[in-house]
Motif scaffolding. Structure first.
Motif, short mmCIF file in Angstrom:
data_model
loop_
_atom_site.label_atom_id
_atom_site.label_comp_id
_atom_site.label_asym_id
_atom_site.label_seq_id
_atom_site.Cartn_x
_atom_site.Cartn_y
_atom_site.Cartn_z
N HIS A 1 -18.37 55.33 10.49
CA HIS A 1 -17.81 54.07 10.01
C HIS A 1 -17.90 53.08 11.18
N PHE A 2 -18.33 51.86 10.89
CA PHE A 2 -18.48 50.89 11.97
C PHE A 2 -18.21 49.48 11.47
N LYS A 3 -17.91 48.60 12.40
CA LYS A 3 -17.72 47.18 12.07
C LYS A 3 -17.99 46.36 13.33
N GLY A 4 -17.72 45.07 13.28
CA GLY A 4 -17.98 44.18 14.41
C GLY A 4 -18.52 42.85 13.92
N SER A 5 -18.55 41.88 14.82
CA SER A 5 -18.89 40.51 14.42
C SER A 5 -20.32 40.36 13.90
N ILE A 6 -21.23 41.24 14.30
CA ILE A 6 -22.60 41.13 13.81
C ILE A 6 -22.93 42.24 12.81
N SER A 7 -21.94 43.00 12.40
CA SER A 7 -22.21 44.14 11.51
C SER A 7 -22.77 43.69 10.16
N HIS A 8 -22.35 42.52 9.68
CA HIS A 8 -22.90 42.03 8.41
C HIS A 8 -24.40 41.73 8.55
N SER A 9 -24.78 41.21 9.70
CA SER A 9 -26.21 40.95 9.94
C SER A 9 -26.98 42.25 10.02
N ILE A 10 -26.37 43.28 10.59
CA ILE A 10 -27.01 44.60 10.63
C ILE A 10 -27.24 45.11 9.21
N LEU A 11 -26.24 44.94 8.35
CA LEU A 11 -26.39 45.38 6.95
C LEU A 11 -27.49 44.59 6.24
N SER A 12 -27.56 43.29 6.50
CA SER A 12 -28.60 42.47 5.88
C SER A 12 -29.98 42.92 6.32
#
Length: 299
Positions: free
Chosen positions: A115-126
């Motif tokens: 499980h991970f998160k962070g300020s650029i995690s949405h960009s990683i998912l994209s």
């Protein structure tokens, strides 16, 4: 999903491993750390032969979830889309997205999960969705993945010191990259399973001393020049010839730094007959003349 399971378990599997980082630690040492606040692990684990494993989160999780199936099989629903997950498959479930998953009752999966998160995690998912076309991907058993997972897990088992957390979460970048780009390597460290762009780049790299045309490069990968050019630029951000020139200048920099060859000789080595054109191209790409680059030894 199998609706007739005699038992459903969130955890409790023989040989399982898991680390759940305390949320106050995340808040103090990850969220507030400039280096790792962009991308960090919140939970990590390994469930072997996880019979009756089941999770349902109607409102999603507070983190993105990566599940890699090493053996066996299971089923995952993300929103309303169903995925069959088998050995070699992996899936990334976005934060706050409804989902549920369970192990196959006859051939329960063995999974590695993060499980991970962070300020650029949405960009990683994209980026992941762009590369795979969805939430699910496939990768062959890759020792690098297992090595990185164990590196991260073992480090977190040593506690939550700042150094431990920075080291672990810098490894996370490499770990996720292995899935996003699905790059395999042979024992000699050479990349294989190449796509068309990779094949073209290899061809360019092996022919730095020549002057290839767009038509010749496209022919090497059996595509029309126009289609190949569009495909290549979409993948790299550069036209094939621009990329080729960058490789030539990269090689020229090495000659400038590590040899005493004259500028004209270096130009010939990288397939450029006109030394004046070579100097102009070098300055355009590097922002400095070849002579000044050699003098300053900028590297």
């Amino acid at each position: 999903m199998n609706k007739s399971l005699p038992l459903k378990k969130k955890e409790g599997f023989q040989g399982q491993k898991a680390v759940v980082i305390p949320r106050p630690v995340l808040a103090q040492k990850c969220v507030k750390n400039d280096i790792i606040s962009t991308l960090y692990i919140t939970d990590i684990g390994y469930y072997p032969k996880a019979l009756y494993h089941y999770r349902e989160r109607p409102h999603g999780a507070d983190q993105h979830i990566l599940i890699y199936c090493y053996k066996g099989a299971g089923d995952v629903i993300v929103k309303t889309k169903e995925y069959r997950i088998e050995a070699g498959d992996f899936i990334i479930i976005p934060i706050k997205v409804a989902h549920k998953y369970e192990a196959d009752v006859n051939d329960p999966w063995t999974i590695y999960w993060v499980h991970f998160k962070g300020s650029i995690s949405h960009s990683i998912l994209s980026l992941f969705e762009k590369q795979t076309g969805g939430h699910k991907g496939f990768i062959r058993n890759n020792e690098r993945i297992f090595s990185l997972f164990n590196e991260m897990y073992n480090q977190l088992e040593r506690g939550y010191g700042t150094d431990n957390l920075i080291y672990t979460n810098m490894c996370l970048w490499h770990f996720l990259t292995s899935f996003i780009y699905n790059i395999q390597s042979d024992p000699a460290g050479q990349l294989n399973d190449k796509n068309t762009t990779d094949m073209a780049i290899d061809y360019l790299s092996k022919n730095i001393s020549k002057t290839l045309t767009l038509e010749e490069i496209a022919s090497h990968v059996n595509l029309s020049p126009s289609y190949f050019s569009s495909l290549f630029k979409n993948k790299t951000g550069f036209s094939p010839i621009e990329y080729y020139n960058h490789l030539k200048i990269q090689k020229a920099c090495q000659f400038l730094l590590f040899t005493t060859l004259r500028i004209k000789e270096i130009a010939n080595e990288v397939g450029i007959d006109d030394p004046y054109y070579f100097s102009r191209l070098f300055r355009k790409i590097m922002g400095i003349s070849p002579n000044l680059y050699r003098e300053k030894k900028i590297h």
